[in-house]
Design an enzyme around this catalytic site. Structure first.
Site, mmCIF file in Angstrom:
data_model
loop_
_atom_site.group_PDB
_atom_site.id
_atom_site.type_symbol
_atom_site.label_atom_id
_atom_site.label_comp_id
_atom_site.label_asym_id
_atom_site.label_seq_id
_atom_site.Cartn_x
_atom_site.Cartn_y
_atom_site.Cartn_z
ATOM 1 N N GLN A 529 0.817 -1.211 0.000
ATOM 2 C CA GLN A 529 0.000 0.000 0.000
ATOM 3 C C GLN A 529 0.853 1.265 0.000
ATOM 4 O O GLN A 529 0.544 2.235 -0.679
ATOM 5 C CB GLN A 529 -0.913 0.004 1.235
ATOM 6 C CG GLN A 529 -1.685 1.302 1.475
ATOM 7 C CD GLN A 529 -2.672 1.618 0.370
ATOM 8 O OE1 GLN A 529 -3.132 0.727 -0.336
ATOM 9 N NE2 GLN A 529 -2.997 2.891 0.215
ATOM 10 N N GLU A 530 1.921 1.254 0.756
ATOM 11 C CA GLU A 530 2.722 2.470 0.933
ATOM 12 C C GLU A 530 3.522 2.838 -0.316
ATOM 13 O O GLU A 530 3.560 4.003 -0.709
ATOM 14 C CB GLU A 530 3.682 2.303 2.120
ATOM 15 C CG GLU A 530 3.000 2.326 3.482
ATOM 16 C CD GLU A 530 2.576 3.719 3.900
ATOM 17 O OE1 GLU A 530 2.837 4.684 3.156
ATOM 18 O OE2 GLU A 530 1.977 3.849 4.978
ATOM 19 N N SER A 531 4.190 1.875 -0.921
ATOM 20 C CA SER A 531 5.116 2.209 -2.008
ATOM 21 C C SER A 531 4.993 1.322 -3.230
ATOM 22 O O SER A 531 5.675 1.575 -4.221
ATOM 23 C CB SER A 531 6.560 2.115 -1.491
ATOM 24 O OG SER A 531 6.891 0.751 -1.227
#
Length: 668
Positions: A529-531
């Site tokens: 999700q983050e990167s």
């Protein structure tokens, strides 16, 4: 005679060698591994690795020599490269440093040889900038192409045309000047020409002033106001005064004039007032609405804006009263804001009523299908003979947060819908053999991932849907997971879960999970999700790396965990995973193992989560609490983390529940 024969043989050998390299390079690159990527999906080495490694070493040595201005050494290594894919990067860097000397012939040669490539377009823009700085306007016009477009270059192009006798150029300046933001300094000269021409007038100046004020660019508005006549100067002063002190709308006698410009002042003031005190802004609106003859569209937009501010500030009753007099509501965000308030109050009747006010397309979204089913279930009703169970059954066929929620309410297994993308090998090979792919591959091999991504992006902007899937397949073979995910998204192909949810850095994730007793599924979900597994990702807020940690957060986490830390450790995947794992573990401990709260805190900060818990008095079911998160980004973040954890469970051979029994049964 013998010497001539030997010379010819040597020349023929070199020619054959060059031909062999040109033909063989694409094959070699398709088979060779790339260093520095994730620890999965790496191709096997072949016999050509030593030769290619030599080419890489010559390239790096030439690049280093050029940076140090050791030109003899540079030429020595450059001559060894022949058709190596990254030689254009050396040629570009060498030519770039001499552009101010106007090497026309060499620029032409480079642009011809590298037409429509990333570096070709980049040099074209830089060359145009040099020509403009030296006021070589006729040359500028001959080199300018719209594909090299930017606001700066376009302004230079219009100036070039105006300076070389094109009388139509200034008529095209209006749309560049008449915007609600400052334009680049490169536009100043052509703007001066335009401002002194017949194309500038007070109406255009007022339009830009109004746009600047609406965008909150007061300094720009003040700059524009210097061009006003005396009448418009007075309006501008009142406009800016109301911007800073909207409560002065109470002095209604100052705003009695019936004119379009006075109405602009009033409408702007009401909006500014509503940002601070929506009930008082509403009272002032009612007074001015009775006194002024606003256009219907102006009234409609202002009332929806007022209603949205009332909802945000906790006055949904006043918002409902205001909206009751409107035949239609076009703002999805406004309706959704009200729906979240009704859900927090568990007002299922109003929830159903306002879902019906959404546009038909929005009503079909998984989010509102789920909440319609929940409301009907709570009220014991059906809608047009459709039962809540039927709505849940349809929704449970979807892979995602709301589909998983629906399946849980039915007590059914989740629908994962994993359908691998099928792609002919020849299509993948065709993408692999493109010049941009060859360059991206080699850039990855020499550790230049930034330019590799730029090459990939430049290439994929022109691909068809099938070619995007082929590009995703190629990136997946390289272990380049971030670009695999991006290419699949560009193709809108969502069902290949192996490529969309790779087990990247599996060894490091599993090790951290075991050491801290944290679920590896949660760690994978956060990194995804983050990167999307971009190891060098940086956010506008300053978060860095796979798990997107702020340096301040990483430093604090490292200190508490007794880990040695330097800021740029965040760009090293192994260290980023360790730090991110420690941070999410600390949040889990803080929120008693609840992943909903820990995920929300990872995104928005633990202090905000505590505020939201306090506001809800821990009386809301988990699904309502998540839906009522005030920040759209955090709301979606939590939903994705939970859903991605399920998908990663499937990827690792299990299918865990969306929520643990504790999470599902604990009011928030």
């Amino acid at each position: 005679m013998i010497n001539k024969l030997i010379f010819r043989q040597i020349t023929l050998t070199i020619s054959l060698l060059n031909t062999w390299r040109r033909r063989l390079y694409p094959v070699l690159f398709a088979a060779l591994p790339v260093t520095g990527l994730a620890d999965s999906a790496k191709p096997a080495e072949t016999f050509a690795q030593p030769m290619l490694q030599q080419q890489r070493e010559h390239y790096l040595a030439a690049r280093d020599a050029l940076q140090k201005r050791h030109f003899k050494s540079y030429q020595k290594h450059r001559q060894q490269l022949l058709d190596y894919p990254l030689t254009p990067y050396l040629d570009y860097a060498e030519l770039q440093r001499r552009l101010h000397r106007l090497p026309h012939q060499e620029v032409d040669q480079f642009l011809t040889k590298n037409r429509d490539t990333l570096l070709g377009n980049r040099l074209q823009r830089q060359w145009l900038t040099v020509l403009a700085s030296q006021k070589r306007w006729q040359d500028y016009r001959s080199y300018y192409v719209t594909s090299a477009n930017s606001t700066e270059l376009r302004c230079h192009a219009l100036e070039a045309r105006a300076r070389t006798g094109d009388k139509t150029a200034l008529s095209e300046v209006t749309e560049l000047w008449n915007v609600g933001r400052s334009q680049p300094d490169e536009c100043d000269n052509v703007f001066k020409l335009w401002l002194n021409s017949e194309h500038f007038n007070q109406d255009i100046a007022w339009q830009r002033f109004d746009k600047a004020m609406a965008a909150g660019k007061v300094q720009l508005a003040q700059y524009v106001a210097k061009r006003f006549d005396a009448t418009n100067q007075n309006y501008a002063k009142l406009y800016i005064e109301v911007h800073h002190y909207p409560s002065r709308l109470h002095k209604q006698q100052r705003f009695l004039e019936q004119s379009a410009k006075m109405q602009s002042v009033i409408l702007h003031g009401i909006k500014r007032y509503a940002r601070r005190d929506s009930p008082n802004a509403l009272r002032q609106w009612k007074r001015y609405d009775a006194q002024q003859l606003f256009e219907d569209q102006q009234r409609f937009e202002l009332q929806q804006y007022l209603a949205s501010r009332l909802v945000r500030q906790g006055h949904q009753d006043k918002a409902e009263d205001l909206l009751a007099g409107m035949s239609d509501i076009t703002s999805d965000r406004l309706i959704e804001g009200l729906l979240r308030e009704f859900l927090k109050e568990k007002d299922w009747v109003k929830t159903l009523s306002y879902i019906d006010k959404l546009p038909a397309e929005s009503q079909q979204q998984e989010r509102w299908q789920y909440w319609q089913a929940r409301a009907l279930e709570q009220l014991g009703q059906t809608k047009q003979e459709v039962t809540p169970k039927q709505l849940y059954t349809k929704l449970a066929l979807q892979r995602g947060y709301y589909g998983f929620l629906a399946a849980d309410r039915l007590g059914r297994q989740y629908h994962l819908g994993d359908v691998p993308a099928l792609m002919d090998k020849s299509r993948v090979a065709a993408i692999a053999n493109r010049g941009a792919s060859l360059r991206a591959r080699e850039l990855l091999a020499v550790g230049d991932e930034l330019n590799a991504r730029r090459e990939w992006l430049h290439m994929t902007q022109q691909l068809s849907t099938e070619e995007h899937v082929a590009a995703a397949k190629l990136a997946h073979q390289w272990g380049w997971h971030h670009n695999t995910i991006i290419s699949l998204a560009s193709a809108k192909y969502w069902d290949d879960l192996q490529m969309r949810f790779p087990l990247a850095y599996n060894k490091q994730v599993q090790q951290s999970a075991r050491q801290l007793n944290v679920s590896p599924l949660l760690l994978f979900a956060i990194a995804r999700q983050e990167s999307a597994f971009a190891a060098d990702a940086r956010s506008p807020a300053g978060a860095m790396g796979l798990m997107q940690l702020l340096p301040s957060t990483a430093k604090m986490t490292a200190k508490r965990a007794g880990i040695r830390y330097r800021k740029f450790d965040l760009l090293t995947p192994e260290k980023n995973i360790v730090l991110g794992s420690h941070y999410i573990n600390s949040l889990l401990q803080q929120f008693k193992g609840n992943r909903i709260l820990a995920a929300a805190a990872y995104n928005a900060g633990p202090h905000r989560v505590k505020q939201w818990l306090k506001a809800s008095a821990e009386q809301l079911p988990y699904d309502i609490w998540i839906e009522a998160i005030p920040y759209r980004e955090t709301r979606r973040y939590v939903q994705n983390i939970l859903a991605y954890s399920v998908i990663y469970g499937y990827r690792m051979g299990t299918t865990p529940s969306l929520l643990s029994p504790t999470e599902a049964n604990q009011p928030l």
